[in-house]
Enzyme design. Structure first.
Site, PDB file in Angstrom:
ATOM      1  N   LYS A 105     -11.673  12.676  64.127  1.00  0.00           N
ATOM      2  CA  LYS A 105     -10.421  13.154  63.521  1.00  0.00           C
ATOM      3  C   LYS A 105      -9.183  12.515  64.174  1.00  0.00           C
ATOM      4  O   LYS A 105      -9.271  11.904  65.242  1.00  0.00           O
ATOM      5  CB  LYS A 105     -10.374  14.685  63.631  1.00  0.00           C
ATOM      6  CG  LYS A 105     -11.450  15.396  62.795  1.00  0.00           C
ATOM      7  CD  LYS A 105     -11.275  16.914  62.827  1.00  0.00           C
ATOM      8  CE  LYS A 105     -12.303  17.619  61.976  1.00  0.00           C
ATOM      9  NZ  LYS A 105     -12.089  19.103  61.927  1.00  0.00           N
TER      10      LYS A 105
ATOM     11  N   TYR B  95     -12.057  18.456  51.448  1.00  0.00           N
ATOM     12  CA  TYR B  95     -12.030  19.837  51.954  1.00  0.00           C
ATOM     13  C   TYR B  95     -11.894  20.869  50.834  1.00  0.00           C
ATOM     14  O   TYR B  95     -11.515  22.008  51.095  1.00  0.00           O
ATOM     15  CB  TYR B  95     -10.909  20.005  52.976  1.00  0.00           C
ATOM     16  CG  TYR B  95     -11.268  19.531  54.373  1.00  0.00           C
ATOM     17  CD1 TYR B  95     -12.357  20.086  55.063  1.00  0.00           C
ATOM     18  CD2 TYR B  95     -10.529  18.561  55.021  1.00  0.00           C
ATOM     19  CE1 TYR B  95     -12.699  19.672  56.340  1.00  0.00           C
ATOM     20  CE2 TYR B  95     -10.863  18.131  56.309  1.00  0.00           C
ATOM     21  CZ  TYR B  95     -11.947  18.697  56.957  1.00  0.00           C
ATOM     22  OH  TYR B  95     -12.286  18.303  58.234  1.00  0.00           O
TER      23      TYR B  95
ATOM     24  N   ASN C 102      -9.729  19.461  66.427  1.00  0.00           N
ATOM     25  CA  ASN C 102     -10.996  19.662  67.141  1.00  0.00           C
ATOM     26  C   ASN C 102     -11.912  18.424  67.111  1.00  0.00           C
ATOM     27  O   ASN C 102     -13.125  18.527  67.192  1.00  0.00           O
ATOM     28  CB  ASN C 102     -11.695  20.939  66.666  1.00  0.00           C
ATOM     29  CG  ASN C 102     -12.116  20.878  65.211  1.00  0.00           C
ATOM     30  OD1 ASN C 102     -11.866  19.891  64.520  1.00  0.00           O
ATOM     31  ND2 ASN C 102     -12.771  21.924  64.741  1.00  0.00           N
TER      32      ASN C 102
ATOM     33  N   HIS D  62     -15.613  16.145  62.760  1.00  0.00           N
ATOM     34  CA  HIS D  62     -16.218  16.883  61.648  1.00  0.00           C
ATOM     35  C   HIS D  62     -17.684  16.485  61.593  1.00  0.00           C
ATOM     36  O   HIS D  62     -18.026  15.331  61.835  1.00  0.00           O
ATOM     37  CB  HIS D  62     -15.565  16.502  60.314  1.00  0.00           C
ATOM     38  CG  HIS D  62     -16.414  16.885  59.129  1.00  0.00           C
ATOM     39  ND1 HIS D  62     -16.400  18.137  58.586  1.00  0.00           N
ATOM     40  CD2 HIS D  62     -17.350  16.188  58.437  1.00  0.00           C
ATOM     41  CE1 HIS D  62     -17.284  18.189  57.594  1.00  0.00           C
ATOM     42  NE2 HIS D  62     -17.872  17.015  57.486  1.00  0.00           N
TER      43      HIS D  62
ATOM     44  N   GLU E 234     -21.174  14.168  51.223  1.00  0.00           N
ATOM     45  CA  GLU E 234     -20.057  13.645  52.019  1.00  0.00           C
ATOM     46  C   GLU E 234     -20.223  12.145  52.295  1.00  0.00           C
ATOM     47  O   GLU E 234     -19.245  11.390  52.286  1.00  0.00           O
ATOM     48  CB  GLU E 234     -19.937  14.451  53.313  1.00  0.00           C
ATOM     49  CG  GLU E 234     -19.491  15.893  53.029  1.00  0.00           C
ATOM     50  CD  GLU E 234     -19.459  16.798  54.248  1.00  0.00           C
ATOM     51  OE1 GLU E 234     -19.866  16.361  55.355  1.00  0.00           O
ATOM     52  OE2 GLU E 234     -19.019  17.949  54.097  1.00  0.00           O
TER      53      GLU E 234
HETATM   54  P1  ATP Z   1     -15.926  20.704  60.381  1.00  0.00           P
HETATM   55  O1  ATP Z   1     -16.153  21.117  58.942  1.00  0.00           O
HETATM   56  O2  ATP Z   1     -14.597  20.003  60.617  1.00  0.00           O
HETATM   57  O3  ATP Z   1     -17.085  19.983  60.973  1.00  0.00           O
HETATM   58  P2  ATP Z   1     -16.667  23.320  61.200  1.00  0.00           P
HETATM   59  O4  ATP Z   1     -17.773  23.196  60.207  1.00  0.00           O
HETATM   60  O5  ATP Z   1     -17.010  23.658  62.609  1.00  0.00           O
HETATM   61  O6  ATP Z   1     -15.806  22.019  61.257  1.00  0.00           O
HETATM   62  P3  ATP Z   1     -15.242  24.803  59.182  1.00  0.00           P
HETATM   63  O7  ATP Z   1     -15.338  26.289  59.096  1.00  0.00           O
HETATM   64  O8  ATP Z   1     -15.973  23.978  58.189  1.00  0.00           O
HETATM   65  O9  ATP Z   1     -15.610  24.374  60.676  1.00  0.00           O
HETATM   66  O10 ATP Z   1     -13.684  24.438  59.128  1.00  0.00           O
HETATM   67  C1  ATP Z   1     -13.274  23.124  58.815  1.00  0.00           C
HETATM   68  C2  ATP Z   1     -12.144  22.729  59.727  1.00  0.00           C
HETATM   69  O11 ATP Z   1     -11.023  23.529  59.427  1.00  0.00           O
HETATM   70  C3  ATP Z   1     -12.404  22.945  61.215  1.00  0.00           C
HETATM   71  O12 ATP Z   1     -13.041  21.891  61.844  1.00  0.00           O
HETATM   72  C4  ATP Z   1     -11.012  23.105  61.756  1.00  0.00           C
HETATM   73  O13 ATP Z   1     -10.415  21.826  61.988  1.00  0.00           O
HETATM   74  C5  ATP Z   1     -10.298  23.795  60.613  1.00  0.00           C
HETATM   75  N1  ATP Z   1     -10.257  25.237  60.829  1.00  0.00           N
HETATM   76  C6  ATP Z   1     -11.277  26.114  60.728  1.00  0.00           C
HETATM   77  N2  ATP Z   1     -10.888  27.368  60.986  1.00  0.00           N
HETATM   78  C7  ATP Z   1      -9.552  27.287  61.257  1.00  0.00           C
HETATM   79  C8  ATP Z   1      -8.538  28.208  61.603  1.00  0.00           C
HETATM   80  N3  ATP Z   1      -8.819  29.510  61.719  1.00  0.00           N
HETATM   81  N4  ATP Z   1      -7.285  27.741  61.808  1.00  0.00           N
HETATM   82  C9  ATP Z   1      -6.994  26.433  61.687  1.00  0.00           C
HETATM   83  N5  ATP Z   1      -7.899  25.491  61.361  1.00  0.00           N
HETATM   84  C10 ATP Z   1      -9.154  25.903  61.154  1.00  0.00           C
HETATM   85 MG    MG Z   2     -17.460  22.550  58.193  1.00  0.00          MG
END
Ligand code: ATP
Ligand code: MG
Length: 140
Positions: free
Chosen positions: A11, A51, A114, A117, A128
């Protein structure tokens, strides 16, 4: 266990801090092979499409803004049980909850910034991968 493929994004928080190599090393050390990789700057349409599953969540707008705030590196990773193996080395979504030694525990800045992804199922991995790569770009 079968050798499978998953999809990863390094990211903007990581590309900005010049951590592409550091992240890739952690993926490789975890037994994953980068079989396709390119650095791109996503358009808003591309990020919103990627997304779309999160479009009703309160953080959707900020997430899209963040994902287009700088370049990302999209990758296809191959290995035994690649999707779960990648999720394991990524660590929990919120770096505060991520286990020591995981990418997010070691490198992530916040729940939004974070660092990585990773696909959350083999089905989503295929979707994807196809969103960003043509079949001939997966070169092994
Ligand atoms: P990713 O899909 O990026 O691998 P993930 O599967 O661990 O991460 P998801 O629940 O799919 O988490 O959320 C997608 C992304 O949205 C997260 O990686 C994070 O960057 C963002 N995100 C998730 N929850 C929050 C939140 N509460 N506040 C802000 N950003 C969030
Ligand atoms: Mg995810």
């Amino acid at each position: 266990m079968a050798v499978t493929r998953t999809f990863s994004i390094i990211k903007p928080d990581a590309t900005k801090r010049n951590l592409t190599g550091a992240v890739t090393k952690m993926l490789e050390d975890a037994g994953l092979r980068v079989v396709a990789s390119k650095r791109i700057h996503m358009t808003r349409d591309q990020a919103e499409g990627f997304y779309a599953v999160h479009k009703d969540r309160p953080f959707f707008g900020e997430l899209v803004d963040f994902m287009i705030s700088g370049p990302v590196v999209v990758q296809v990773l191959e290995g035994e049980g690649a999707m779960q193996r990648n999720r394991d080395i990524m660590g929990a979504t919120n770096p505060k909850d991520a286990a020591p030694g995981t990418i997010r525990a070691e490198l992530a800045e916040s729940i939004e910034a974070n660092t990585v992804h990773g696909s959350d199922s083999d089905e989503n991995a295929a979707i994807e991968i196809a969103y960003f790569f043509k079949p001939e770009e997966l070169v092994g």
